[in-house]
Design an enzyme around this catalytic site. Structure first.
Site, PDB file in Angstrom:
ATOM      1  CG  ASP A  40      -8.574  -4.357  -2.566  1.00  0.00           C
ATOM      2  OD1 ASP A  40      -9.787  -4.199  -2.392  1.00  0.00           O
ATOM      3  OD2 ASP A  40      -7.826  -3.463  -2.984  1.00  0.00           O
ATOM      4  CG  HIS A  94      -2.073   0.921   1.095  1.00  0.00           C
ATOM      5  ND1 HIS A  94      -1.993   2.271   1.346  1.00  0.00           N
ATOM      6  CD2 HIS A  94      -3.345   0.665   0.701  1.00  0.00           C
ATOM      7  CE1 HIS A  94      -3.180   2.804   1.104  1.00  0.00           C
ATOM      8  NE2 HIS A  94      -4.014   1.868   0.711  1.00  0.00           N
TER       9      HIS A  94
HETATM   10  N1  CMC Z   1       4.175  -7.659  -4.813  1.00  0.00           N
HETATM   11  C1  CMC Z   1       5.513  -7.605  -5.009  1.00  0.00           C
HETATM   12  N2  CMC Z   1       6.261  -6.506  -4.881  1.00  0.00           N
HETATM   13  C2  CMC Z   1       5.637  -5.375  -4.551  1.00  0.00           C
HETATM   14  C3  CMC Z   1       4.251  -5.332  -4.313  1.00  0.00           C
HETATM   15  C4  CMC Z   1       3.521  -6.524  -4.456  1.00  0.00           C
HETATM   16  N3  CMC Z   1       2.191  -6.536  -4.261  1.00  0.00           N
HETATM   17  N4  CMC Z   1       3.878  -4.069  -3.989  1.00  0.00           N
HETATM   18  C5  CMC Z   1       4.996  -3.334  -4.022  1.00  0.00           C
HETATM   19  N5  CMC Z   1       6.066  -4.126  -4.340  1.00  0.00           N
HETATM   20  C6  CMC Z   1       7.462  -3.705  -4.414  1.00  0.00           C
HETATM   21  C7  CMC Z   1       7.723  -2.924  -5.687  1.00  0.00           C
HETATM   22  O1  CMC Z   1       8.181  -3.758  -6.724  1.00  0.00           O
HETATM   23  C8  CMC Z   1       8.783  -1.953  -5.234  1.00  0.00           C
HETATM   24  O2  CMC Z   1      10.033  -2.638  -5.224  1.00  0.00           O
HETATM   25  P1  CMC Z   1      11.400  -1.802  -5.529  1.00  0.00           P
HETATM   26  O3  CMC Z   1      11.518  -0.771  -4.450  1.00  0.00           O
HETATM   27  O4  CMC Z   1      12.445  -2.851  -5.449  1.00  0.00           O
HETATM   28  O5  CMC Z   1      11.219  -1.208  -6.879  1.00  0.00           O
HETATM   29  C9  CMC Z   1       8.415  -1.649  -3.779  1.00  0.00           C
HETATM   30  O6  CMC Z   1       7.672  -2.806  -3.340  1.00  0.00           O
HETATM   31  C10 CMC Z   1       7.569  -0.405  -3.609  1.00  0.00           C
HETATM   32  O7  CMC Z   1       6.465  -0.522  -4.503  1.00  0.00           O
HETATM   33  P2  CMC Z   1       5.834   0.699  -5.278  1.00  0.00           P
HETATM   34  O8  CMC Z   1       5.133   0.199  -6.486  1.00  0.00           O
HETATM   35  O9  CMC Z   1       6.856   1.771  -5.468  1.00  0.00           O
HETATM   36  O10 CMC Z   1       4.804   1.199  -4.198  1.00  0.00           O
HETATM   37  P3  CMC Z   1       3.547   2.075  -4.474  1.00  0.00           P
HETATM   38  O11 CMC Z   1       3.266   2.797  -3.221  1.00  0.00           O
HETATM   39  O12 CMC Z   1       3.728   2.888  -5.707  1.00  0.00           O
HETATM   40  O13 CMC Z   1       2.387   1.006  -4.803  1.00  0.00           O
HETATM   41  C11 CMC Z   1       0.580  -0.469  -4.620  1.00  0.00           C
HETATM   42  C12 CMC Z   1       1.406   0.617  -3.935  1.00  0.00           C
HETATM   43  C13 CMC Z   1      -0.650  -0.780  -3.787  1.00  0.00           C
HETATM   44  C14 CMC Z   1       0.101   0.007  -5.998  1.00  0.00           C
HETATM   45  C15 CMC Z   1       1.470  -1.730  -4.778  1.00  0.00           C
HETATM   46  O14 CMC Z   1       1.872  -2.193  -3.511  1.00  0.00           O
HETATM   47  C16 CMC Z   1       0.750  -2.839  -5.545  1.00  0.00           C
HETATM   48  O15 CMC Z   1       0.781  -2.859  -6.790  1.00  0.00           O
HETATM   49  N6  CMC Z   1       0.086  -3.824  -4.833  1.00  0.00           N
HETATM   50  C17 CMC Z   1      -0.690  -4.838  -5.471  1.00  0.00           C
HETATM   51  C18 CMC Z   1      -2.040  -4.287  -5.893  1.00  0.00           C
HETATM   52  C19 CMC Z   1      -2.952  -4.060  -4.712  1.00  0.00           C
HETATM   53  O16 CMC Z   1      -3.125  -4.909  -3.841  1.00  0.00           O
HETATM   54  N7  CMC Z   1      -3.634  -2.891  -4.716  1.00  0.00           N
HETATM   55  C20 CMC Z   1      -4.634  -2.546  -3.683  1.00  0.00           C
HETATM   56  C21 CMC Z   1      -4.217  -1.383  -2.860  1.00  0.00           C
HETATM   57  S1  CMC Z   1      -5.250  -1.169  -1.414  1.00  0.00           S
HETATM   58  C22 CMC Z   1      -6.829  -0.766  -1.969  1.00  0.00           C
HETATM   59  C23 CMC Z   1      -6.920   0.416  -2.861  1.00  0.00           C
HETATM   60  O17 CMC Z   1      -6.147   1.370  -2.786  1.00  0.00           O
HETATM   61  O18 CMC Z   1      -7.828   0.444  -3.660  1.00  0.00           O
END
Ligand code: CMC
Length: 435
Positions: free
Chosen positions: A369, A311
């Site tokens: 989720d 998140h």
């Molecule tokens: N699985 C594997 N690696 C992950 C994941 C994951 N679910 N989420 C983040 N990472 C890694 C990502 O690859 C990155 O690694 P590095 O620093 O080595 O590049 C690091 O963790 C930080 O990730 P980010 O993408 O920069 O973080 P963000 O804040 O931009 O993204 C997120 C947040 C929710 C989009 C992401 O964690 C994600 O894609 N999760 C899976 C989708 C999900 O469950 N979404 C629901 C969110 S909660 C409900 C809502 O908001 O609607």
């Protein structure tokens, strides 16, 4: 909120030492905020924060999140207390108006919502224009946007009465529109709303009742649905809420703005994750295959991510996920699903991920989720409707934030700036002279 202090920010630009005083703002909770509003006008600099990781886009009194501690408060009340003791209509009043309603206020609100649940008969014809296999979120975007073509008497955003009617109409009609999207996809007749039922029970009735036989809404299902609505109602300045705020900042009508919010919510990184979690669990299929998927999630060359984990704000367990985790067992037991293979799989996946150094180091915890889909599946809600339910509930949050924004005297059209990295100015080359 106050900005009594200012802090000097010093840096060197092209060898020249600079010191700029920026006003420091302080809220009730959360980090202090550097006010950069006059930075460009006074000093000629922009700030760079493309995904708004460190930018407060507005001042708000509605929802507070402490992502490090896993805290979520609506108007100061912890989400755990609201989920355990309140109901969705009361939470809606709280988010919209700022205080828990008196018994009379709540009765009036519920009465108004109940009497706005029907949609214009002509709107029903819209559905026939969609393919039967259309994703219900596509239908939601289209039909909710189209509401602005039907309710001309609630489009003037400068009239508080019209704003209030628009808010009630949207909260009331969203379950009707959502259930119709489902019924259309399975070729079943639409069910008209029933005024004697609660918000959650009426939604279940419109989804599942058959014209040929009586339908009794299970109190367990009704309670579970209501709790899911509470948990998804608002989440401060997330992507879809910011979309609604940005769209509204131009003065667009609220129906169009909520349609924009629905479009944004659909993405798998946001509300679409609940659907993606279920699809992922089905793809994993068995506990033995979990390590394979964990390895894929950690592989930088593989776009696969563990859906339902991570998140932007929570670097701890999402408090909504904790509530739903508890609810999962309770609901599955009460619904008679005892052992739901996908729940067992989800729990094992969670256990393995929470002990994996990659997930620990990056603070990737289960989010809301991760569990909502399992409960919804057990309730017989089709997977393609998961994000739609999120939209039904989040409409309350979008509209609360929209109302707050319209009332904010500092409200101006939102207009981000950019760091331009394209060509500098150059002269046009006629086609005959191009290489
Ligand atoms: N699985 C594997 N690696 C992950 C994941 C994951 N679910 N989420 C983040 N990472 C890694 C990502 O690859 C990155 O690694 P590095 O620093 O080595 O590049 C690091 O963790 C930080 O990730 P980010 O993408 O920069 O973080 P963000 O804040 O931009 O993204 C997120 C947040 C929710 C989009 C992401 O964690 C994600 O894609 N999760 C899976 C989708 C999900 O469950 N979404 C629901 C969110 S909660 C409900 C809502 O908001 O609607």
């Amino acid at each position: 909120m106050g900005s009594e202090k200012s802090v000097p920010v010093t840096f060197t630009d092209a060898g020249e030492h600079k010191s700029i005083d920026l006003p420091l703002m302080e809220g009730v909770l959360g980090p202090k905020v550097l006010d950069v509003r006059k930075l460009y006008a006074d000093h000629g600099y922009f700030t760079y924060d493309p995904s708004f990781s460190s930018t407060a886009s507005c001042e708000s009194k509605i929802t507070f999140i402490d992502g490090d501690e896993g805290i979520l408060l609506h108007r100061g009340y912890p989400i755990q207390q609201l989920a355990a003791q309140s109901d969705f209509m009361e939470v809606a009043c709280l988010l919209l108006h700022g205080e828990l309603p008196t018994a009379r206020e709540k009765e009036d609100f519920v009465n108004s919502i109940t009497h706005h649940t029907m949609v214009h008969e002509q709107l029903i014809h819209f559905y026939r224009g969609f393919r039967r296999d259309a994703h219900p979120m596509a239908i939601m975007v289209g039909v909710v946007g189209a509401l602005s073509a039907f309710y001309h008497d609630s489009l003037d955003i400068n009239d508080p009465n019209q704003r209030e009617i628009a808010v009630h109409r949207m909260i009331a009609k969203m379950p009707t529109i959502a259930a119709m999207a489902y019924r259309y996809s399975i070729g079943m007749p639409f069910n008209y709303p029933q005024n004697h039922l609660s918000y959650a029970a009426n939604f279940l009735y419109m989804m599942f009742a058959m014209p040929t036989e009586p339908y009794r809404v299970s109190p367990v299902m009704e309670k579970a649905m209501d709790r899911i609505f509470i948990l998804h109602a608002d989440h401060e300045q997330n992507a879809s809420t910011s979309t609604v705020r940005l769209a509204s900042s131009s003065g667009a009508n609220p129906f169009a703005c909520v349609a924009a919010g629905i479009a944004c919510l659909w993405g798998p990184a946001h509300g679409g994750a609940n659907e993606a979690v279920l699809n992922m669990l089905k793809e994993i299929g068995s506990v033995e295959r979990i390590p394979e998927f964990i390895a894929r999630a950690k592989n930088k060359d593989d776009p696969f991510r563990l859906m339902g984990f991570g998140h932007r704000v929570y670097k701890n367990y999402d408090p909504r996920a904790s509530v739903l985790r508890e609810s999962c067992y309770e609901i599955l037991k009460e619904l008679g699903h005892g052992a739901e293979p996908l729940l067992d799989l989800a729990l094992e996946l969670e256990k393995i991920a929470l002990h994996d150094p990659y997930f620990i180091e990056k603070k990737l915890f289960p989010n809301v989720d991760f569990y909502s889909g399992i409960i919804l599946k057990a309730m017989g809600i089709p997977i393609s409707m998961f994000t739609v339910l999120f939209a039904v509930s989040r409409t309350v949050g979008w509209l609360s934030q929209w109302k707050e924004m319209i009332d904010d005297p500092h409200m101006r059209i939102g207009r981000p700036r950019q760091l331009y990295t394209g060509h500098a100015q150059r002269d046009y080359v006629p086609a005959s002279k191009r290489p």
